[in-house]
Design an enzyme around this catalytic site. Structure first.
Site, short mmCIF file in Angstrom:
data_model
loop_
_atom_site.label_atom_id
_atom_site.label_comp_id
_atom_site.label_asym_id
_atom_site.label_seq_id
_atom_site.Cartn_x
_atom_site.Cartn_y
_atom_site.Cartn_z
N ASP A 9 69.15 96.06 32.65
CA ASP A 9 68.85 94.66 32.37
C ASP A 9 68.26 94.64 30.96
O ASP A 9 67.74 95.65 30.49
CB ASP A 9 67.83 94.14 33.39
CG ASP A 9 67.36 92.73 33.07
OD1 ASP A 9 68.21 91.86 32.85
OD2 ASP A 9 66.13 92.53 33.03
N ASP A 11 66.14 91.76 29.08
CA ASP A 11 64.79 91.20 28.92
C ASP A 11 63.83 91.79 29.94
O ASP A 11 64.05 91.70 31.15
CB ASP A 11 64.83 89.68 29.07
CG ASP A 11 65.67 89.00 28.00
OD1 ASP A 11 65.78 89.56 26.89
OD2 ASP A 11 66.23 87.91 28.27
#
Length: 181
Positions: A9, A11
């Protein structure tokens, strides 16, 4: 022979978000690598893993940024990682608004599955690393092992492994890889 992938992922795993200096990353100037990320990605690269970014970017669908700005942010991410000799093999993102029911937005596994098909990745031997429950659910649905980093959201019982950050996970993975050799 299939390869092993590390799906990250963005952020909260690769870069700061909801921090003292940035709320959301809508421009390259808002992008700051988290401590240890450059070293972690380099370790993955050196160990022969393919490294991918899978990220929900609802800010596009909500009108907070254009896709061109996202490409500029990802260019900055790649430049920042290159300073450590690290590279990302591919990036997949969902530009849709939250809650529209698209097939690509995590917790749906489509971004992971498509990257795996494109790059010949064995999902059962691969890892999805995230900081929130939708990342973990997407990884589970795609058939990867799942790793929760940070402390943004408690998903007790869902992730296969927990680490304070990406660097801790990379150290564990490389150590265990060397034990298997």
């Amino acid at each position: 022979m299939s390869s092993i992938g590390i799906f990250l992922d963005r952020d909260g795993v690769i870069n700061e978000v909801l921090s003292h200096r940035v709320k959301f990353v809508n421009k390259p100037k808002d992008f700051f690598l988290l401590d240890g990320v450059g070293e972690s990605v380099k370790r993955f690269n050196d160990a022969g893993y393919h490294v991918f970014v899978v990220t929900n970017q609802g800010g596009i669908g909500l009108g907070y940024m254009k896709e061109a700005a996202l490409h500029d942010i990802h260019k900055k991410m790649e430049e920042d990682l290159a300073e450590y000799g690290a590279k990302i093999d591919d990036i997949s993102y969902c530009p849709h608004k939250p809650h529209v029911g698209c097939a690509c937005r995590k917790p749906e596994p489509q971004m992971i599955v498509k990257l795996a098909e494109k790059h010949g990745i064995d999902l059962a031997k691969s890892y999805m690393v995230g900081d929130r429950e939708p990342d973990i659910v997407a990884g589970k649905q795609a058939g990867t092992k799942t790793v929760l980093v940070g402390e943004r959201e408690d998903v007790t019982g869902h992730a296969d492994m927990y680490f304070p950050d990406l660097l801790s996970f990379s150290q564990w993975l490389i150590t265990n890889l060397n034990k298997e050799k």
